[in-house]
Design a protein around this motif. Structure first.
Motif, mmCIF file in Angstrom:
data_model
loop_
_atom_site.group_PDB
_atom_site.id
_atom_site.type_symbol
_atom_site.label_atom_id
_atom_site.label_comp_id
_atom_site.label_asym_id
_atom_site.label_seq_id
_atom_site.Cartn_x
_atom_site.Cartn_y
_atom_site.Cartn_z
ATOM 1 N N CYS A 49 0.836 -1.213 0.000
ATOM 2 C CA CYS A 49 0.000 0.000 0.000
ATOM 3 C C CYS A 49 0.866 1.256 0.000
ATOM 4 N N LEU A 50 1.925 1.262 0.812
ATOM 5 C CA LEU A 50 2.825 2.420 0.895
ATOM 6 C C LEU A 50 3.549 2.636 -0.422
ATOM 7 N N LYS A 51 4.041 1.551 -1.015
ATOM 8 C CA LYS A 51 4.744 1.662 -2.299
ATOM 9 C C LYS A 51 3.798 2.126 -3.409
ATOM 10 N N ALA A 52 2.520 1.745 -3.292
ATOM 11 C CA ALA A 52 1.537 2.104 -4.321
ATOM 12 C C ALA A 52 1.113 3.572 -4.214
ATOM 13 N N GLY A 53 1.358 4.200 -3.036
ATOM 14 C CA GLY A 53 1.052 5.622 -2.928
ATOM 15 C C GLY A 53 0.215 6.049 -1.739
ATOM 16 N N MET A 54 -0.106 5.140 -0.818
ATOM 17 C CA MET A 54 -0.851 5.557 0.381
ATOM 18 C C MET A 54 0.052 6.403 1.281
ATOM 19 N N GLY A 353 -11.686 -4.868 1.085
ATOM 20 C CA GLY A 353 -11.639 -5.163 -0.348
ATOM 21 C C GLY A 353 -10.619 -6.242 -0.674
ATOM 22 N N LEU A 354 -10.819 -6.886 -1.806
ATOM 23 C CA LEU A 354 -9.933 -7.987 -2.209
ATOM 24 C C LEU A 354 -8.629 -7.498 -2.816
ATOM 25 N N TYR A 355 -8.603 -6.211 -3.234
ATOM 26 C CA TYR A 355 -7.431 -5.702 -3.959
ATOM 27 C C TYR A 355 -6.968 -4.347 -3.414
ATOM 28 N N PRO A 356 -6.563 -4.274 -2.140
ATOM 29 C CA PRO A 356 -6.203 -2.969 -1.563
ATOM 30 C C PRO A 356 -5.032 -2.282 -2.276
ATOM 31 N N VAL A 357 -3.981 -3.031 -2.590
ATOM 32 C CA VAL A 357 -2.791 -2.441 -3.219
ATOM 33 C C VAL A 357 -3.114 -1.973 -4.640
ATOM 34 N N GLU A 358 -3.808 -2.832 -5.389
ATOM 35 C CA GLU A 358 -4.166 -2.489 -6.764
ATOM 36 C C GLU A 358 -5.107 -1.272 -6.809
ATOM 37 N N THR A 359 -5.995 -1.172 -5.809
ATOM 38 C CA THR A 359 -6.927 -0.042 -5.766
ATOM 39 C C THR A 359 -6.163 1.266 -5.578
ATOM 40 N N ILE A 360 -5.220 1.281 -4.629
ATOM 41 C CA ILE A 360 -4.420 2.486 -4.380
ATOM 42 C C ILE A 360 -3.632 2.863 -5.632
ATOM 43 N N SER A 361 -3.040 1.860 -6.269
ATOM 44 C CA SER A 361 -2.241 2.092 -7.471
ATOM 45 C C SER A 361 -3.101 2.650 -8.604
ATOM 46 N N THR A 362 -4.288 2.080 -8.794
ATOM 47 C CA THR A 362 -5.196 2.528 -9.864
ATOM 48 C C THR A 362 -5.656 3.956 -9.629
ATOM 49 N N VAL A 363 -6.074 4.250 -8.397
ATOM 50 C CA VAL A 363 -6.528 5.604 -8.062
ATOM 51 C C VAL A 363 -5.385 6.603 -8.256
ATOM 52 N N GLY A 364 -4.178 6.224 -7.857
ATOM 53 C CA GLY A 364 -3.007 7.086 -8.023
ATOM 54 C C GLY A 364 -2.743 7.415 -9.491
ATOM 55 N N ARG A 365 -2.880 6.403 -10.357
ATOM 56 C CA ARG A 365 -2.633 6.619 -11.795
ATOM 57 C C ARG A 365 -3.693 7.551 -12.393
#
Length: 531
Positions: A49-54, A353-365
């Motif tokens: 999550c942190l690496k993805a942008g939280m 949610g089933l995809y916390p890291v992917e969600t953060i990454s998608t929202v960030g993009r």
């Protein structure tokens, strides 16, 4: 970063939309707040999550006990240490939240046109005919024809997991309702929300006070999210309580606007609060659907002009169960950025949610793409006009630094600050490049040490900038003096620039705008980097 900026008002080559975005040290200027829970509390997932942008972790005390949240927080600290990514902590209060009590945790099926009774008698078992609630004053607050909404915690609004009820009659303490849609309620906790119904409960409950004075003090929380803020007095009361609670006098209060009552008192609340969270889940129930966008745009604008962070919630609900957002959700995230929001808050998407890291990454993009077409020129002129003349000394310096950075196409703005106020004012003008907030504590020594991460792990000012759009903190070693001379400022700046180069934020021949205090004077200077 500046060269990527387009304007939607200008002719745009359609094929260019498909060109891949260039990688950047800062994934997006807009910040992401993640709610931590069952699916996002292991060190491994939190690191992702942190690496993805939280950049802010929200711990919601509507459910779970302090021990559970403490364990989550300890894992977050381990993730921060291993990833070297800083993260602030937000404590979210329960407030006057009404809940259905389902002790057995069995699924409850409700059929359209059937009748269900809401009762304050919590000794009863929850069933399709009877739902015990945690509030004995509901019968006094509602009348025939009122609408009540019940759903899973952080409900998605799905018509199969959330139910609309219409009050048909009040019998003593019980409220008899007609079910408007068929749904299945699953789990132990369902939130109950009465549309435009005044609930006579304190905004800061006794449970909240207990949690803040123990768990909050122990963990020196950065932000308090004040649920169901209805009046400016709610914020004043919370601030008074924080000032009496250990080291929390500097904790920032973010008022959550969740109903029409909060909307009606928005201006006074904004004046008292440090930031605003637009809780669109509950607001979407209290307001007619066609009015929600209007409130969002008006509220974000007011926050922008006041220079206070605006946080928008409930943007990619479908990613709770799916790997991709809907088209409407992707557009909603982008529009929130174009409206001027500082941060996106993810609730159920990261909590269960089933995809916390992917969600953060998608929202960030999505945020990053939207930022490229944000009309900064129009925004800047509008903000300057709103502030008016004569400007305060600090406001003048901040706006001048941004104007200079845009004119010379600077890669970055570096701002020396001890309180963080100057850097936040610069960010208020939404420069197209990142603002590095160099936080210098007020202690004296000759030694210097700089880092993007570990050195300021315990610095409040640095962490509190992690919710402000475009603002990225660095921290000087606490032994370095804030009362800096010209010589020490130059050496500090050199170390900061070296770190910027090493991180790929700036490169040779780039221009950098520096905002700093020299003696009693505030100075904005432009420097061009050599090879």
């Amino acid at each position: 970063m500046h060269s990527n900026h387009l304007l939607l008002e200008e002719p745009i080559r359609m094929a260019s939309i498909l060109e891949p975005s260039k990688a950047s040290f800062f994934p997006a200027m807009t910040k992401i707040v993640g709610t931590l829970g069952p699916k996002s509390r292991s060190v491994e997932v939190l690191s992702g999550c942190l690496k993805a942008g939280m950049s802010v972790a929200r711990l919601d005390f509507s459910w779970g006990n302090p021990e559970y949240h403490q364990e989550t927080l300890e894992n977050l600290k381990a993730a921060i240490k291993s990833t070297k990514k800083l993260c602030a902590v937000m404590l979210d209060t329960v407030g006057p939240e009404l809940q259905v009590v389902n002790k057995s945790e069995k699924s409850i099926s409700l059929q359209a046109d059937a009748v269900v009774v809401l009762t304050p008698d919590q000794g009863n078992e929850a069933s399709s005919e009877l739902l015990p609630i945690n509030f004995d004053g509901l019968s006094k607050a509602v009348k025939k024809g009122d609408t009540i909404f019940i759903g899973q915690y952080l409900f998605t609004g799905s018509e199969t997991t959330s139910v609309w009820l219409e009050v048909s009659e009040v019998k003593g303490d019980d409220v008899v309702c007609v079910i408007k849609n068929s749904a299945t309620l699953a789990g132990s906790l369902f939130t109950l929300h009465g549309s435009q119904i005044r609930i006579e409960l304190p905004t800061l409950s006794d449970t909240d006070k207990e949690v803040i004075s123990t768990w909050g003090v122990q963990n020196k929380i950065d932000f308090l999210s004040l649920s169901y803020t209805r009046h400016a007095e709610d914020v004043r009361h919370a601030r008074e309580f924080l000032s009496k609670s250990g080291d929390l006098s500097q904790t920032q209060i973010f008022a959550k606007i969740e109903n029409v009552e909060g909307l009606n008192h928005f201006d006074e609340i904004l004046q008292e609060a440090d930031g605003i969270i637009l809780s669109r889940g509950n607001l979407g129930i209290d307001l007619p659907p066609e009015k929600v966008f209007l409130f969002q745009k008006a509220a974000v604008y007011k926050c922008n002009m006041a220079g206070k962070p605006a946080v928008v919630t409930r943007v990619v609900d479908s990613m709770t169960d799916n790997l991709r957002p809907t088209r409407a959700e992707a557009t909603d995230v982008a529009n929130a950025v174009l409206d001027g929001t500082d941060a996106i808050l993810l609730g159920a998407e990261t909590l269960r949610g089933l995809y916390p890291v992917e969600t953060i990454s998608t929202v960030g993009r999505i945020c990053s793409e939207a930022e490229k077409v944000f009309n900064q020129d129009l925004y800047f002129k509008r903000t300057v006009k709103y502030v008016g003349e004569p400007m305060t000394h600090l406001e003048s310096i901040a706006s001048s630094a941004v104007r200079a950075a845009i004119k010379v196409k600077a890669s970055i703005i570096i701002c020396f600050t001890s309180s963080g106020r100057a850097a936040r004012l610069i960010a208020k003008y939404r420069p197209t490049m990142p603002v590095l907030s160099v936080v210098i504590p007020r202690l004296k020594t000759n030694q210097l040490k700089w880092s993007f991460t570990g050195a300021f792990e315990y610095n409040l000012q640095a962490r509190q900038s992690l919710i402000v759009r475009g603002l990225f903190p660095m921290l000087a070693d606490p032994r370095h003096p804030a009362e800096s001379t010209s010589a020490t400022n130059e050496s500090v700046l050199k170390v900061a620039l070296d770190h910027g180069k090493a991180s790929g934020v700036i490169k040779s021949h780039d221009r950098v705008v520096v905002c700093q205090k020299v003696g009693d004077a505030s100075v904005v200077k432009i420097i061009e980097l050599e090879d």
